[in-house]
Design an enzyme around this catalytic site. Sequence first.
Site, PDB file in Angstrom:
ATOM      1  N   SER A  66      14.695 -42.810 -13.905  1.00  0.00           N
ATOM      2  CA  SER A  66      13.509 -41.921 -13.667  1.00  0.00           C
ATOM      3  C   SER A  66      13.836 -41.990 -12.009  1.00  0.00           C
ATOM      4  O   SER A  66      13.341 -43.003 -11.486  1.00  0.00           O
ATOM      5  CB  SER A  66      12.446 -42.706 -14.110  1.00  0.00           C
ATOM      6  OG  SER A  66      11.162 -41.872 -13.788  1.00  0.00           O
TER       7      SER A  66
ATOM      8  N   HIS B  92      -3.246 -42.251  -0.404  1.00  0.00           N
ATOM      9  CA  HIS B  92      -3.697 -43.111  -1.583  1.00  0.00           C
ATOM     10  C   HIS B  92      -4.981 -42.258  -2.106  1.00  0.00           C
ATOM     11  O   HIS B  92      -4.945 -42.037  -3.445  1.00  0.00           O
ATOM     12  CB  HIS B  92      -4.138 -44.122  -0.983  1.00  0.00           C
ATOM     13  CG  HIS B  92      -4.579 -45.070  -2.168  1.00  0.00           C
ATOM     14  ND1 HIS B  92      -5.884 -45.134  -2.571  1.00  0.00           N
ATOM     15  CD2 HIS B  92      -4.039 -45.989  -3.079  1.00  0.00           C
ATOM     16  CE1 HIS B  92      -6.115 -45.959  -3.600  1.00  0.00           C
ATOM     17  NE2 HIS B  92      -4.707 -46.485  -3.851  1.00  0.00           N
TER      18      HIS B  92
ATOM     19  N   CYS C 243       9.323 -39.302 -11.899  1.00  0.00           N
ATOM     20  CA  CYS C 243       7.944 -39.443 -12.143  1.00  0.00           C
ATOM     21  C   CYS C 243       7.241 -39.782 -10.806  1.00  0.00           C
ATOM     22  O   CYS C 243       6.267 -40.292 -10.536  1.00  0.00           O
ATOM     23  CB  CYS C 243       8.042 -41.018 -12.954  1.00  0.00           C
ATOM     24  SG  CYS C 243       8.792 -42.145 -11.880  1.00  0.00           S
TER      25      CYS C 243
ATOM     26  N   MET D 143      -5.687  -7.141   8.175  1.00  0.00           N
ATOM     27  CA  MET D 143      -5.351  -6.254   9.177  1.00  0.00           C
ATOM     28  C   MET D 143      -6.166  -4.888   9.162  1.00  0.00           C
ATOM     29  O   MET D 143      -7.083  -4.711   8.437  1.00  0.00           O
ATOM     30  CB  MET D 143      -3.995  -5.793   9.049  1.00  0.00           C
ATOM     31  CG  MET D 143      -2.995  -7.090   9.095  1.00  0.00           C
ATOM     32  SD  MET D 143      -1.293  -6.723   8.865  1.00  0.00           S
ATOM     33  CE  MET D 143      -1.662  -6.428   7.139  1.00  0.00           C
TER      34      MET D 143
ATOM     35  N   ARG E 269      -2.944  -1.841  -6.359  1.00  0.00           N
ATOM     36  CA  ARG E 269      -1.982  -2.919  -6.365  1.00  0.00           C
ATOM     37  C   ARG E 269      -2.390  -3.765  -7.512  1.00  0.00           C
ATOM     38  O   ARG E 269      -3.663  -3.718  -7.898  1.00  0.00           O
ATOM     39  CB  ARG E 269      -2.020  -3.708  -4.949  1.00  0.00           C
ATOM     40  CG  ARG E 269      -3.467  -4.045  -4.903  1.00  0.00           C
ATOM     41  CD  ARG E 269      -3.573  -4.670  -3.436  1.00  0.00           C
ATOM     42  NE  ARG E 269      -5.177  -4.866  -3.153  1.00  0.00           N
ATOM     43  CZ  ARG E 269      -5.562  -4.839  -1.902  1.00  0.00           C
ATOM     44  NH1 ARG E 269      -4.996  -4.551  -0.911  1.00  0.00           N
ATOM     45  NH2 ARG E 269      -6.837  -5.094  -1.790  1.00  0.00           N
TER      46      ARG E 269
ATOM     47  N   LYS F 198       0.912  -1.080   0.011  1.00  0.00           N
ATOM     48  CA  LYS F 198      -0.189   0.072   0.006  1.00  0.00           C
ATOM     49  C   LYS F 198       0.760   1.240   0.069  1.00  0.00           C
ATOM     50  O   LYS F 198       0.703   2.083  -0.748  1.00  0.00           O
ATOM     51  CB  LYS F 198      -0.788   0.140   1.166  1.00  0.00           C
ATOM     52  CG  LYS F 198      -2.120   0.882   1.356  1.00  0.00           C
ATOM     53  CD  LYS F 198      -3.015   0.683   2.228  1.00  0.00           C
ATOM     54  CE  LYS F 198      -3.328  -0.698   2.673  1.00  0.00           C
ATOM     55  NZ  LYS F 198      -4.238  -1.029   3.757  1.00  0.00           N
TER      56      LYS F 198
ATOM     57  N   TYR G  11      13.295 -34.400 -18.131  1.00  0.00           N
ATOM     58  CA  TYR G  11      11.806 -34.206 -18.198  1.00  0.00           C
ATOM     59  C   TYR G  11      11.189 -34.608 -16.892  1.00  0.00           C
ATOM     60  O   TYR G  11      11.942 -35.214 -15.819  1.00  0.00           O
ATOM     61  CB  TYR G  11      11.164 -35.140 -19.349  1.00  0.00           C
ATOM     62  CG  TYR G  11      11.199 -36.501 -18.730  1.00  0.00           C
ATOM     63  CD1 TYR G  11      10.370 -37.167 -17.975  1.00  0.00           C
ATOM     64  CD2 TYR G  11      12.378 -37.495 -19.227  1.00  0.00           C
ATOM     65  CE1 TYR G  11      10.481 -38.652 -17.558  1.00  0.00           C
ATOM     66  CE2 TYR G  11      12.376 -38.614 -18.960  1.00  0.00           C
ATOM     67  CZ  TYR G  11      11.421 -39.234 -18.298  1.00  0.00           C
ATOM     68  OH  TYR G  11      11.626 -40.698 -17.763  1.00  0.00           O
TER      69      TYR G  11
ATOM     70  N   GLY H  14      -7.622  -7.050   3.477  1.00  0.00           N
ATOM     71  CA  GLY H  14      -8.574  -7.106   4.687  1.00  0.00           C
ATOM     72  C   GLY H  14      -8.399  -7.908   5.904  1.00  0.00           C
ATOM     73  O   GLY H  14      -9.106  -7.996   6.849  1.00  0.00           O
TER      74      GLY H  14
ATOM     75  N   ARG I 171      -3.161   3.370   8.486  1.00  0.00           N
ATOM     76  CA  ARG I 171      -3.405   2.093   7.274  1.00  0.00           C
ATOM     77  C   ARG I 171      -2.396   0.926   7.562  1.00  0.00           C
ATOM     78  O   ARG I 171      -1.290   1.112   7.495  1.00  0.00           O
ATOM     79  CB  ARG I 171      -3.947   2.549   5.939  1.00  0.00           C
ATOM     80  CG  ARG I 171      -4.630   3.849   5.918  1.00  0.00           C
ATOM     81  CD  ARG I 171      -4.617   4.355   4.535  1.00  0.00           C
ATOM     82  NE  ARG I 171      -5.072   3.375   3.488  1.00  0.00           N
ATOM     83  CZ  ARG I 171      -5.151   3.768   2.344  1.00  0.00           C
ATOM     84  NH1 ARG I 171      -4.665   4.604   1.729  1.00  0.00           N
ATOM     85  NH2 ARG I 171      -5.774   2.639   1.380  1.00  0.00           N
TER      86      ARG I 171
HETATM   87  P1  ADP Z   1      -7.483  -2.342   3.432  1.00  0.00           P
HETATM   88  O1  ADP Z   1      -6.155  -2.751   3.448  1.00  0.00           O
HETATM   89  O2  ADP Z   1      -8.610  -3.142   4.660  1.00  0.00           O
HETATM   90  O3  ADP Z   1      -8.300  -1.987   2.170  1.00  0.00           O
HETATM   91  P2  ADP Z   1      -7.105   0.420   3.689  1.00  0.00           P
HETATM   92  O4  ADP Z   1      -6.051   1.026   4.376  1.00  0.00           O
HETATM   93  O5  ADP Z   1      -7.273   0.550   2.153  1.00  0.00           O
HETATM   94  O6  ADP Z   1      -7.615  -0.895   4.292  1.00  0.00           O
HETATM   95  O7  ADP Z   1      -8.456   1.452   4.115  1.00  0.00           O
HETATM   96  C1  ADP Z   1      -9.778   1.060   3.821  1.00  0.00           C
HETATM   97  C2  ADP Z   1     -10.501   2.184   3.254  1.00  0.00           C
HETATM   98  O8  ADP Z   1     -10.409   3.371   3.951  1.00  0.00           O
HETATM   99  C3  ADP Z   1      -9.934   2.651   1.854  1.00  0.00           C
HETATM  100  O9  ADP Z   1     -10.237   1.826   0.800  1.00  0.00           O
HETATM  101  C4  ADP Z   1     -10.436   4.183   1.834  1.00  0.00           C
HETATM  102  O10 ADP Z   1     -11.883   3.871   1.167  1.00  0.00           O
HETATM  103  C5  ADP Z   1     -10.467   4.552   3.141  1.00  0.00           C
HETATM  104  N1  ADP Z   1      -9.271   5.451   3.531  1.00  0.00           N
HETATM  105  C6  ADP Z   1      -8.105   4.991   3.930  1.00  0.00           C
HETATM  106  N2  ADP Z   1      -7.288   6.062   4.044  1.00  0.00           N
HETATM  107  C7  ADP Z   1      -8.086   6.986   3.629  1.00  0.00           C
HETATM  108  C8  ADP Z   1      -7.700   8.541   3.591  1.00  0.00           C
HETATM  109  N3  ADP Z   1      -6.646   9.072   3.643  1.00  0.00           N
HETATM  110  N4  ADP Z   1      -8.702   9.340   3.199  1.00  0.00           N
HETATM  111  C9  ADP Z   1     -10.150   8.865   2.813  1.00  0.00           C
HETATM  112  N5  ADP Z   1     -10.248   7.460   2.978  1.00  0.00           N
HETATM  113  C10 ADP Z   1      -9.461   6.702   3.316  1.00  0.00           C
HETATM  114 MG    MG Z   2      -7.415  -0.787   0.903  1.00  0.00          MG
END
Ligand code: ADP
Ligand code: MG
Length: 884
Positions: free
Chosen positions: A772, A467, A840, A118, A351, A38, A860, A116, A107
């Site tokens: 083999s 098996h 094999c 963390m 990503r 990220k 192979y 999703g 984040r």
């Molecule tokens: P995840 O890894 O679970 O997707 P994110 O860190 O991407 O978590 O955050 C989830 C959501 O929070 C993002 O998709 C975005 O919509 C919102 N978000 C994160 N940072 C910001 C920010 N600086 N301003 C506005 N929305 C944010």
């Molecule tokens: Mg995200």
Amino acid sequence: MTGSIDGMHTGTPGARGFVYGFSDDPGAADVLALCGGKGSGLMRMRGLGLPVPEGFVITTETCVSYIQTREMPEGLMDEVGENLRRVEEATGCGFGDPGNPLLVSVRSGAAVSMPGMMDTVLNLGLNSETARGLAERTGDERFARDCHRRFIQAFGEIVLKVPGHLFEEAIEAMKGERGVEADTELTSGDLEELRVGFEEIVVREAGTVVPEDPRGQLELAIGAVFDSWLGERAVAYRREYGIPDDLGTAVTVQRMVFGNMGDTSATGVAFTRNPATGEQGLFGEFLLNAQGEDVVAGIRTPRPLPEMEEVLPGAYRQFLETAERLEREYGDMQDMEFTIERDRLYMLQTRSGKRTGAAALKIARDMAADGLISQAEAVLRVEAGSLDGLLHPRIDPEAHLEVLARGLPASPGAATGSIVLTAGEAKERAEAGEAVLLLRRETNPDDVDGMISARGVLTALGGMTSHAAVVARGMGKPAVTGCNALKIDTSRGVVHLGGETFEVGDVLTVDGASGAVIRGDVPLVAPEPSEDFETVLRWADETRALGVRANADTPEDARRARELGAGGIGLCRTEHMFMEGERLRIMREMILSEGDEALAEALTKLEPMQVEDFEGILRAMDGLPVTVRLLDPPLHEFLPDSKDLAKVIAGREGRGEDAGEQRRQLRVAESLEERNPMLGLRGVRLGLLRPEVYLMQARAIARAARTVREEGRDPRVEIMIPLVAFASELRKMRTMIEAELAGEEIPVGTMIELPRACAVADKIAAEADFFSFGTNDLTQMVCGVSRDDAEEKFLAGYLNEGTLSFNPFQTIDRDGVGEFVKMAVDKGREANRGLKLGVCGEHGGDPKSVAFFHEAGLDYVSCSPFRVPGARLAAAHAALRQST
Ligand code: ADP
Ligand code: MG
Ligand code: MG
């Protein structure tokens, strides 16, 4: 740089300490590893001049240090403070300043994508004063209150560990009282009331309050995001995908932009192409007047992205352009998150997107065709393992499922059928036209017939290489193994599953891709043969050095293997040919025969059958090599169990009948019994001491080759002798066999599956045309581990506790077994330069193992037909990775 942990940063050029600003020059540092997917994505987007809110990233190394010491590293918060000031300068806002408050998101984001898994906290920096300031500044009280209640909710849940459902229930209750459907219909007063209620929940549940001081909030939130690396969800995800535990997560702190500022604001997620099908064109969803998690949380139903063109045309166009640009820059399909604040677009994430196997193939092919990536890159873009699922019927992704229990996803594909509990029943009902599922505690060679008849297999015991699993994968038949919730009562004809009882004939579905056992009938979708598949695999074939053959024992398997791109058969087992019906009877007759006459008679019956078997396979593999292995298992496997025989005899004698013949059979069966049959009279040992079968097989092979050649075809059969440990065994056996070939020129080689064979590979190579590697047995012998016992008794435990990080029966043990392979390759080639080398064992279809075999310089690999495409791709990957 304000601090350094145990020299972690020293020597990293460009390292500044704990934190990188989005616009900092990282120098030679590995930005992805340090800043996570990220963080590095945000930095890259900023570098491209795209609209990304200001911010900075705390490195993964900082997280690792925090996790080890359980303390915020000294100097971290100072460095955070400095970077915060830079954000304040750039934006003109102040963190904690009621006049113009700066709010941030905190984040998570690791180097390996774990979507999703963390935590993230939004709207941080709000307290009673800054909330009032935000309302005044924006002229929108409702908006400010909405942010505030969101902040209390997120901080309470993520940092203070208050159960999230309490907040959600409070929102639901409020909506009920007000008689409204959507959260957007709540008034400013409602939101204020909600926030106060949330704060009460926090005090009640956590025994503390959300701090008013923004810096205190920030420090706690950073710690909580670090902690989420060790959260249950995250740990489970890493186990599942084999991601190391010691990478740590980065933490991104970023100025908030607001998608919840009324109907000119929005938030959304999008892929540059359809991640399920690979189809070109933007694919995604958005919500007006909403913030981040609302889209995924399902609070309101998001709208398909194309509708955004009508409501927010300017931002939509800009997003389209941005998406295209990002895809070009990355040269890959992107998964993006964005927010629109009062008509202005902000990019919050990009990503490379996760995708299905089918989508991966289409995207790779399309991108290469458009010149976005090279053919080699296209080949590398498709994971070898992702092809497995493509070749089998799958469960309709739209279907509603009632999952009763789960086992191991042993062989991909889905199958529906009525339950049967024995191989015989499976055969009978299948012949009557019924679709059946074979349920067994575990399977053994007696069940093979039943497995052939069944649509799918479910076992209570056994691992991924049991098996049942191996045979099912070989047949391309869906299987779920090791389903511990399954209890089978064969005598009553019932099974217990997830607290319920089912009878023979009841319908279940197994999903061998996920391990799910599902109630009743489920709609399946057929595998669609795709041009993308053919094209990308053709490119892979042009790239690879390693040949790919199949393990196949029947003409039907051989044909299928050929369709899937096999360049021959690397292992044709002959034992299955004697296991069924009439043949098993003759085989028994032969083993039990006393006197040459009876023996000769049995062999005369078997030989034409064998000739026919081989003819069929050689026709199907016209022009391609076919390696036939002579009989491998010990003879007693063909006889009835001696305990059963003893029972029959006792029964007869009880009734005063003559049990003479049975007693004779029992005597023979007992004389063949061994303490440790795996290491006993089998393979070449049997060939030398009871040569009848081997010589009959050699004659049959030679006759089949001649017949097929006389038909105008090009048979290329090879004879393979199993379980050779001594060069003298092979020398003698080879001489005996060649005397039976009636002038046919047929290469003779051996399996290398014993450690001794590796050690004396030079001597054995002098007698062999090819080796083999039987890596299943070799692994057992080198590790001193019996596979069937190991998987049940301790391998699973070893894997769970991390004593082993992989199952050596699935992925070749490079350090141990691999050394034996390399020794044998070197010695073998030195002694016999023309020696052909293959594998094999099941490992031949495992992508990581294929890479090893490529590096070891084999000619192979051979694997079950359905794994052939994956092996072709893995072989190309190995060649490409080696050359870069
Ligand atoms: P995840 O890894 O679970 O997707 P994110 O860190 O991407 O978590 O955050 C989830 C959501 O929070 C993002 O998709 C975005 O919509 C919102 N978000 C994160 N940072 C910001 C920010 N600086 N301003 C506005 N929305 C944010
Ligand atoms: Mg995200
Ligand atoms: Mg073997």
